[in-house]
Design a protein around this motif. Structure first.
Motif, PDB file in Angstrom:
ATOM      1  N   LEU A 114       0.841  -1.195   0.000  1.00 61.27           N
ATOM      2  CA  LEU A 114       0.000   0.000   0.000  1.00 61.27           C
ATOM      3  C   LEU A 114       0.878   1.248   0.000  1.00 61.27           C
ATOM      4  CD1 LEU A 114      -3.137   0.568   0.324  1.00 61.27           C
ATOM      5  CD2 LEU A 114      -2.530   1.325   2.598  1.00 61.27           C
ATOM      6  N   TYR A 115       0.652   2.157  -0.963  1.00 60.32           N
ATOM      7  CA  TYR A 115       1.398   3.410  -1.082  1.00 60.32           C
ATOM      8  C   TYR A 115       0.504   4.598  -0.745  1.00 60.32           C
ATOM      9  CZ  TYR A 115       5.739   1.563  -2.983  1.00 60.32           C
ATOM     10  OH  TYR A 115       6.946   0.945  -3.124  1.00 60.32           O
ATOM     11  N   VAL A 116       1.116   5.600  -0.096  1.00 61.16           N
ATOM     12  CA  VAL A 116       0.410   6.825   0.264  1.00 61.16           C
ATOM     13  C   VAL A 116       1.286   8.027  -0.076  1.00 61.16           C
ATOM     14  CG1 VAL A 116      -0.877   5.714   2.130  1.00 61.16           C
ATOM     15  CG2 VAL A 116       1.338   6.739   2.623  1.00 61.16           C
ATOM     16  N   ARG A 117       0.746   9.207   0.086  1.00 61.07           N
ATOM     17  CA  ARG A 117       1.530  10.426  -0.131  1.00 61.07           C
ATOM     18  C   ARG A 117       2.460  10.656   1.058  1.00 61.07           C
ATOM     19  NH1 ARG A 117      -3.487  11.638  -0.969  1.00 61.07           N
ATOM     20  NH2 ARG A 117      -3.628  12.896   0.929  1.00 61.07           N
ATOM     21  N   PRO A 118       3.604  11.342   0.832  1.00 56.41           N
ATOM     22  CA  PRO A 118       4.508  11.635   1.954  1.00 56.41           C
ATOM     23  C   PRO A 118       3.793  12.421   3.044  1.00 56.41           C
ATOM     24  CG  PRO A 118       5.584  12.069  -0.146  1.00 56.41           C
ATOM     25  CD  PRO A 118       4.151  11.790  -0.471  1.00 56.41           C
ATOM     26  N   GLY A 119       4.053  12.053   4.287  1.00 57.19           N
ATOM     27  CA  GLY A 119       3.451  12.744   5.412  1.00 57.19           C
ATOM     28  C   GLY A 119       2.076  12.234   5.798  1.00 57.19           C
ATOM     29  N   THR A 120       1.562  11.234   5.082  1.00 58.57           N
ATOM     30  CA  THR A 120       0.233  10.689   5.379  1.00 58.57           C
ATOM     31  C   THR A 120       0.362   9.509   6.329  1.00 58.57           C
ATOM     32  OG1 THR A 120      -0.564  11.328   3.199  1.00 58.57           O
ATOM     33  CG2 THR A 120      -1.878   9.707   4.415  1.00 58.57           C
ATOM     34  N   SER A 121      -0.451   9.511   7.387  1.00 57.46           N
ATOM     35  CA  SER A 121      -0.476   8.389   8.330  1.00 57.46           C
ATOM     36  C   SER A 121      -1.603   7.457   7.932  1.00 57.46           C
ATOM     37  CB  SER A 121      -0.690   8.905   9.760  1.00 57.46           C
ATOM     38  OG  SER A 121      -0.806   7.826  10.646  1.00 57.46           O
ATOM     39  N   PHE A 122      -1.220   6.236   7.510  1.00 55.60           N
ATOM     40  CA  PHE A 122      -2.221   5.284   7.024  1.00 55.60           C
ATOM     41  C   PHE A 122      -1.775   3.881   7.405  1.00 55.60           C
ATOM     42  CE2 PHE A 122      -5.023   3.338   3.781  1.00 55.60           C
ATOM     43  CZ  PHE A 122      -6.129   4.151   3.945  1.00 55.60           C
ATOM     44  N   SER A 123      -1.533   3.641   8.710  1.00 48.47           N
ATOM     45  CA  SER A 123      -0.951   2.378   9.161  1.00 48.47           C
ATOM     46  C   SER A 123      -1.954   1.470   9.858  1.00 48.47           C
ATOM     47  CB  SER A 123       0.205   2.671  10.133  1.00 48.47           C
ATOM     48  OG  SER A 123      -0.270   3.367  11.260  1.00 48.47           O
ATOM     49  N   ASN A 129     -11.793   2.121   6.160  1.00 46.27           N
ATOM     50  CA  ASN A 129     -13.222   2.264   5.954  1.00 46.27           C
ATOM     51  C   ASN A 129     -13.561   3.626   5.354  1.00 46.27           C
ATOM     52  OD1 ASN A 129     -15.747   1.033   6.123  1.00 46.27           O
ATOM     53  ND2 ASN A 129     -16.262   2.182   7.956  1.00 46.27           N
ATOM     54  N   GLY A 130     -14.216   3.628   4.181  1.00 46.65           N
ATOM     55  CA  GLY A 130     -14.654   4.851   3.533  1.00 46.65           C
ATOM     56  C   GLY A 130     -13.586   5.572   2.740  1.00 46.65           C
ATOM     57  N   LYS A 131     -12.323   5.111   2.775  1.00 47.99           N
ATOM     58  CA  LYS A 131     -11.247   5.775   2.060  1.00 47.99           C
ATOM     59  C   LYS A 131     -11.234   5.326   0.595  1.00 47.99           C
ATOM     60  CE  LYS A 131      -9.068   8.109   5.360  1.00 47.99           C
ATOM     61  NZ  LYS A 131      -9.816   8.076   6.501  1.00 47.99           N
ATOM     62  N   ALA A 132     -10.784   6.249  -0.288  1.00 46.78           N
ATOM     63  CA  ALA A 132     -10.634   5.913  -1.707  1.00 46.78           C
ATOM     64  C   ALA A 132      -9.267   5.279  -1.934  1.00 46.78           C
ATOM     65  CB  ALA A 132     -10.780   7.174  -2.559  1.00 46.78           C
ATOM     66  N   ILE A 133      -9.240   4.085  -2.538  1.00 44.56           N
ATOM     67  CA  ILE A 133      -8.000   3.346  -2.780  1.00 44.56           C
ATOM     68  C   ILE A 133      -7.961   2.943  -4.248  1.00 44.56           C
ATOM     69  CG2 ILE A 133      -6.638   1.326  -2.168  1.00 44.56           C
ATOM     70  CD1 ILE A 133      -7.959   1.316   0.532  1.00 44.56           C
ATOM     71  N   ALA A 134      -6.881   3.341  -4.942  1.00 46.47           N
ATOM     72  CA  ALA A 134      -6.733   3.013  -6.362  1.00 46.47           C
ATOM     73  C   ALA A 134      -6.192   1.596  -6.509  1.00 46.47           C
ATOM     74  CB  ALA A 134      -5.804   4.009  -7.042  1.00 46.47           C
ATOM     75  N   VAL A 135      -6.771   0.816  -7.453  1.00 43.77           N
ATOM     76  CA  VAL A 135      -6.361  -0.567  -7.683  1.00 43.77           C
ATOM     77  C   VAL A 135      -6.483  -0.890  -9.169  1.00 43.77           C
ATOM     78  CG1 VAL A 135      -7.078  -1.357  -5.390  1.00 43.77           C
ATOM     79  CG2 VAL A 135      -8.717  -1.420  -7.267  1.00 43.77           C
ATOM     80  N   VAL A 136      -5.776  -1.962  -9.583  1.00 42.66           N
ATOM     81  CA  VAL A 136      -5.963  -2.535 -10.919  1.00 42.66           C
ATOM     82  C   VAL A 136      -6.932  -3.704 -10.772  1.00 42.66           C
ATOM     83  CG1 VAL A 136      -4.849  -3.726 -12.838  1.00 42.66           C
ATOM     84  CG2 VAL A 136      -3.687  -1.818 -11.707  1.00 42.66           C
ATOM     85  N   GLU A 137      -8.019  -3.687 -11.517  1.00 41.21           N
ATOM     86  CA  GLU A 137      -9.113  -4.627 -11.293  1.00 41.21           C
ATOM     87  C   GLU A 137      -8.666  -6.083 -11.401  1.00 41.21           C
ATOM     88  OE1 GLU A 137     -12.484  -4.015 -13.715  1.00 41.21           O
ATOM     89  OE2 GLU A 137     -13.754  -5.377 -12.586  1.00 41.21           O
ATOM     90  N   ALA A 138      -7.771  -6.399 -12.365  1.00 43.05           N
ATOM     91  CA  ALA A 138      -7.355  -7.790 -12.562  1.00 43.05           C
ATOM     92  C   ALA A 138      -6.240  -8.210 -11.606  1.00 43.05           C
ATOM     93  CB  ALA A 138      -6.906  -8.000 -14.010  1.00 43.05           C
ATOM     94  N   ARG A 173      -1.304  12.681  -7.123  1.00 40.43           N
ATOM     95  CA  ARG A 173      -2.145  13.843  -7.408  1.00 40.43           C
ATOM     96  C   ARG A 173      -3.286  14.006  -6.391  1.00 40.43           C
ATOM     97  NH1 ARG A 173      -4.927  13.111 -11.855  1.00 40.43           N
ATOM     98  NH2 ARG A 173      -4.339  10.958 -12.282  1.00 40.43           N
ATOM     99  N   ASN A 174      -3.240  13.242  -5.304  1.00 44.62           N
ATOM    100  CA  ASN A 174      -4.226  13.368  -4.219  1.00 44.62           C
ATOM    101  C   ASN A 174      -5.643  13.064  -4.691  1.00 44.62           C
ATOM    102  OD1 ASN A 174      -4.950  13.747  -1.571  1.00 44.62           O
ATOM    103  ND2 ASN A 174      -5.133  15.965  -1.730  1.00 44.62           N
ATOM    104  N   LYS A 175      -5.766  12.205  -5.707  1.00 46.75           N
ATOM    105  CA  LYS A 175      -7.082  11.788  -6.160  1.00 46.75           C
ATOM    106  C   LYS A 175      -7.648  10.665  -5.285  1.00 46.75           C
ATOM    107  CE  LYS A 175      -7.196  14.528  -9.752  1.00 46.75           C
ATOM    108  NZ  LYS A 175      -8.172  15.646  -9.827  1.00 46.75           N
ATOM    109  N   VAL A 176      -6.751   9.930  -4.643  1.00 45.75           N
ATOM    110  CA  VAL A 176      -7.143   8.856  -3.737  1.00 45.75           C
ATOM    111  C   VAL A 176      -6.273   8.937  -2.492  1.00 45.75           C
ATOM    112  CG1 VAL A 176      -7.990   7.284  -5.525  1.00 45.75           C
ATOM    113  CG2 VAL A 176      -5.567   7.250  -4.892  1.00 45.75           C
ATOM    114  N   ALA A 177      -6.727   8.279  -1.428  1.00 43.70           N
ATOM    115  CA  ALA A 177      -5.957   8.279  -0.179  1.00 43.70           C
ATOM    116  C   ALA A 177      -4.772   7.330  -0.247  1.00 43.70           C
ATOM    117  CB  ALA A 177      -6.858   7.901   0.998  1.00 43.70           C
ATOM    118  N   ALA A 178      -4.881   6.255  -1.050  1.00 48.36           N
ATOM    119  CA  ALA A 178      -3.816   5.252  -1.113  1.00 48.36           C
ATOM    120  C   ALA A 178      -3.990   4.443  -2.396  1.00 48.36           C
ATOM    121  CB  ALA A 178      -3.863   4.340   0.112  1.00 48.36           C
ATOM    122  N   GLY A 179      -2.967   3.633  -2.718  1.00 47.09           N
ATOM    123  CA  GLY A 179      -3.014   2.781  -3.896  1.00 47.09           C
ATOM    124  C   GLY A 179      -2.296   1.476  -3.640  1.00 47.09           C
TER     125      GLY A 179
END
Length: 688
Positions: A114-123, A129-138, A173-179
Motif C-alpha cells: 500500500l502506497y500513500v503520499r509523503p506525510g500521510t499516516s495510514f498504518s 473504511n470509507g477511504k478511496a484506494i486506487a487498484v488494478v481490477e485484474a 495527485r491526491n485523487k485517492v488516499a492510497a493505492g
C-alpha cells in the motif's frame, strides 16, 4: 510500439521466418507493463528481469522471441485463445488455473504494497473504511485485499484503473488516499511518483511463467530446466539481473583460476599482499554495511508490524474498563498488557439484554499481525453470535463452524464465555480450551471453574460444545485470565503457575476489581523481575452484588430540624462506611458535606420556628456511598448557589452559600430535584 503494431508485425514476420529456418522456435511473449519485471522503455525496447532471462534462454535454445504488450486482462485472454505462447511473471489465480499451466520454478516472490503520499499516516487497517484506494481490477492483490476487508466489515471506495502507473499517479495527485501495487513495481517507481510505502503489505506471491492449458509444454519444460540451473549458480545472469533491476548494481564475479594467483601473489611479495588485503577488506566492509542496512530495514518493518498489531489489539477491547458500565449489581475492571512479540489476547463484556451480562476472554495461537487480525475476526464473530444465540454452548458452536470452514492456516483460538443473570446471580459458561477462571469467595478463597471444558475454536467444525452453571452469591467475584499470567517466567525460566495466582488472589478479599487486578499484576512483576514478558497479560475481574442484599444496605433515618441531630448523621455515616471498608478520609469528607447541607436546611429551609422532619437515606452501590436528604421546606436548589463577587469582603459574603460550595467540592456528584412538594438532594461519593 502499440499492441496493434505488434500484431501486424507478427502477422508479417512469422510466416517468412517459418520458411527461413524450420529449426528455429518462435515464442510469442505477452506481457503487461510491470517494471522492473518486464516493460518497454521510451525507445520501445523490452527490458527488465524477465526480458534478461528470456533473452539468455532464447540464445541457448535457438528461440526467436516476439513481444506483445497489453493489459493483464488482455494478456490472459490472448494466452487462452492462442495469440501468444506464454506470459511471464504471473501469479497463480483460481479463475485462470483451469485455462493455464504454470512453470514449477518461481521467477521471484512479490507481494501487495500500500502506497500513500509523503506525510500521510495510514498504518491502521481500520482506517480503510470509507477511504478511496486506487487498484488494478485484474490484480490478485486487489482481490485479496477486498476479500480480507469484507471479512472485517471494512468497506473502502476502490477506484479501478488500467495499470499500476495510473495507481501511483492518482496517489501523487491526491485523487485517492492510497493505492495498491506489487512491491517490485513500487520499489522501482516510488521516487518517480513521489509516493511512499506505508507499513501495510500483504499476500506474498510466487511469480511464474504461464502457458495455455495443454499447449507449449516443451517451452514450459525448457523454462523450468533453465531456471533451475540459473538459480543454482550464485554468479549467474539470474542474480546479476535481479541485483541490477532491484538495487541498481551488478555483482562482480571472478573466474576460479584467479584464486591460486592470489595465493601466488601473496607468496611473491608482501606489498602485493597488503594491497590485495586492503581491497578485500574494503569489499567486506561494504558487504557488511549492506547487510547491516538490510537488517535494520527488516527490524524496522517488524517493529512497524508489531505497532500495527498492538493498535489493532488495543482498539478492539473496551477502552475504559472502569466506570463505563454503571449498574449496582456488579463492579468490573479489565486490563491487557501486550508483550514484546504481540499475541492474540482479547476480552470483551457487554449486555445481551437488560439483565444478561456477557463476559468473554480469548487467546489466538501465533504472534504478530496475523494473530491480531485473527483475533479481530474472532472477537467480532463472538459478539455477533452472543447477541443472537445467548446460550454459551450455541455461541461457541456457531463461531467454531464459521472459523473451521475458512481456516487454511489452521489457526485456532481458545475462548471462555460466560453469561451472568444479574437478577439471580446465575453464571452460565462454556470454555473452548481456555484456562479455567477463578470463582472468588467473599473472604478471598478461590476455586477453578473446570467444568464445560471443550476443544479450541477452529479445529473441527462438527464438534458440539456444552455448558455449565454456577451460583454467584453477594460480593463473590470472578477472575478471567490468559496463559500469559500463569506462564510468566522469572530469570531462571520458572513459571508463575496456577497455584501462585490463587495465592495472590487470596490476599485480595476486600478489594475492588480494579485493586484486585493491580495486586495480581504487582505479584507477577515481582516474580518476573526485569525479564520482559514473553506473552500478553490479560485479566478481567468482576464482583457481583445481589440486588436483594444491595437493598438491605439502604439505611433510612428520620431527623428533626435541630442541629443536635448532626450527631445521629455522623453515627450513621460511621457505621455504614465502616461496614464496607471505606477509608477514614472519605468518611470524614462525607460527614462534613452532610453537616453543611443539614445546617443549611435547619437555618433557611422552613421559614418558621415549628418542628419539621428531614429524611436521611444512605446506601451502598458498586463502590460508592449514596446519601439523600429530603425535606418539605421552601423550594431551594443548592446547585444554583452564588457566594458573591470575589472582591467582596469574606465576612459580607453568604456564609450558607459558602458551606454548600464546600459540600459540592467534598463529594463526587450532587443532584437536586423538586418532587411532590419535597426538596430531594442526592450526593454520591466513591470510596474505591
Amino acid at each position: 510500439m502499440r499492441p496493434i503494431a505488434y500484431l501486424i508485425l507478427l502477422s508479417l514476420v512469422l510466416p517468412s521466418s517459418a520458411a527461413a529456418s524450420a529449426a528455429e522456435r518462435r515464442v510469442v511473449v505477452g506481457f503487461p507493463q510491470n517494471a522492473p519485471l518486464i516493460f518497454t522503455d521510451t525507445d520501445g525496447q523490452v527490458k527488465g528481469i524477465v526480458a534478461d532471462l528470456l533473452s539468455y534462454i532464447a540464445d541457448r535454445e535457438g528461440w526467436k522471441l516476439y513481444y506483445l504488450p497489453g493489459t493483464l486482462t488482455q494478456c490472459n485472454q490472448r494466452l487462452e485463445n492462442g495469440t501468444i505462447d506464454l506470459i511471464p511473471g504471473i501469479a497463480k489465480s483460481v479463475p485462470w488455473e483451469a485455462f493455464f499451466d504454470y512453470c514449477n520454478d518461481t521467477i521471484v516472490v512479490n507481494w501487495g504494497q500500500l502506497y500513500v503520499r509523503p506525510g500521510t499516516s495510514f498504518s491502521d487497517i481500520l482506517a480503510f473504511n470509507g477511504k478511496a484506494i486506487a487498484v488494478v481490477e485484474a490484480d490478485i492483490y486487489y482481490q485479496y485485499l477486498k476479500t480480507l476487508l469484507d471479512k472485517f466489515d471494512i468497506h473502502p471506495q476502490f477506484v479501478k484503473v488500467e495499470d499500476y502507473g495510473s495507481v501511483l499517479s492518482m496517489v501523487q495527485r491526491n485523487k485517492v488516499a492510497a493505492g495498491v501495487v506489487p512491491r517490485l513495481y513500487g520499489a522501482y517507481y516510488e521516487k518517480h511518483f513521489r509516493v511512499v510505502r506505508s507499513p501495510i503489505s500483504f499476500k506474498p506471491t510466487d511469480l511464474h511463467f504461464a502457458v495455455a492449458k495443454g499447449r507449449n509444454m516443451e517451452v514450459m519444460a525448457v523454462l523450468d530446466r533453465q531456471l533451475e540451473q540459473l538459480k543454482a549458480n550464485p554468479n549467474s545472469l539470474f542474480y546479476q539481473s535481479l541485483d541490477q533491476w532491484t538495487q541498481g548494481v551488478r555483482k562482480v564475479s571472478f573466474p576460479l583460476w584467479i584464486k591460486p594467483l592470489w595465493v601466488l601473489m601473496g607468496i611473491i611479495g608482501i606489498m602485493a599482499l597488503v594491497v590485495l588485503g586492503n581491497i578485500i577488506l574494503r569489499r567486506q566492509i561494504k558487504r557488511q554495511t549492506e547487510a547491516l542496512k538490510a537488517t535494520i530495514a527488516a527490524k524496522e518493518k517488524i517493529e512497524s508490524e508489531l505497532t500495527v498489531a498492538r493498535e489493532i489489539q488495543l482498539q478492539l477491547v473496551p477502552q475504559s474498563p472502569h466506570g463505563t458500565l454503571r449498574r449496582k449489581e456488579f463492579d468490573i475492571y479489565a486490563t491487557l498488557e501486550p508483550a514484546r512479540e504481540v499475541g492474540g489476547d482479547f476480552y470483551d463484556y457487554f449486555f445481551i439484554d437488560r439483565n444478561s451480562f456477557c463476559l468473554i476472554i480469548g487467546d489466538v495461537s501465533g504472534k504478530g499481525v496475523p494473530a491480531a487480525l485473527f483475533m479481530a475476526m474472532s472477537k467480532t464473530m463472538l459478539k455477533s453470535s452472543a447477541r443472537l444465540l445467548v446460550e454459551p454452548e450455541y455461541i461457541l458452536a456457531d463461531v467454531n463452524r464459521e472459523i473451521s470452514r475458512n481456516n487454511p492456516s489452521l489457526t485456532f483460538v481458545t475462548v471462555f464465555i460466560g453469561v451472568l443473570d444479574l437478577r439471580r446471580g446465575t453464571l452460565t459458561y462454556a470454555s473452548a480450551g481456555h484456562n479455567p477462571p477463578l470463582l472468588i469467595g467473599e473472604k478471598g478463597n478461590s476455586v477453578l471453574l473446570g467444568e464445560a471444558q471443550c476443544p479450541a475454536l477452529g479445529l473441527d467444525e462438527t464438534f458440539q460444545y456444552h455448558q455449565a452453571s454456577i451460583q454467584l452469591n453477594h460480593r463473590e467475584g470472578l477472575l478471567l485470565y490468559t496463559d500469559g499470567v500463569i506462564e510468566a517466567q522469572d530469570h531462571r525460566e520458572r513459571l508463575f503457575t496456577q497455584e501462585a495466582l490463587m495465592n495472590a488472589v487470596s490476599m485480595t478479599a476486600a478489594l475492588s476489581p480494579k485493586d484486585r487486578i493491580s495486586a495480581v499484576l504487582s505479584r507477577v512483576r515481582e516474580f518476573t523481575g526485569n525479564r520482559p514478558l514473553d506473552d500478553d497479560l490479560t485479566l478481567v475481574a468482576l464482583t457481583y452484588f445481589s440486588p436483594d442484599r444491595v437493598e438491605d444496605d439502604l439505611r433510612t433515618v428520620y431527623l428533626k430540624n435541630d442541629l443536635n441531630e448532626i450527631s445521629r448523621l455522623n453515627e450513621t455515616v460511621e457505621e455504614i462506611s465502616g461496614s464496607v471498608g471505606c477509608p477514614t478520609v472519605v468518611a470524614q469528607d462525607i460527614a462534613l458535606a452532610l453537616e453543611e447541607i443539614f445546617s443549611n436546611i435547619v437555618f433557611y429551609g422552613f421559614g418558621d420556628e415549628l418542628e419539621h422532619t428531614i429524611i436521611f437515606q444512605m446506601a451502598v452501590e458498586a463502590g460508592a456511598l449514596i446519601m439523600t436528604l429530603q425535606d418539605e421546606g421552601i423550594p431551594f436548589n443548592p446547585l444554583n448557589v452564588q457566594i458573591g463577587p470575589k472582591e467582596k469582603p469574606l465576612e459580607e459574603r453568604d456564609q450558607g452559600g459558602m458551606g454548600i460550595i464546600l459540600a459540592k467540592n467534598l463529594v463526587d456528584r450532587m443532584d437536586y430535584r423538586r418532587d411532590r412538594g419535597k426538596n430531594i438532594l442526592r450526593m454520591e461519593k466513591r470510596y474505591r
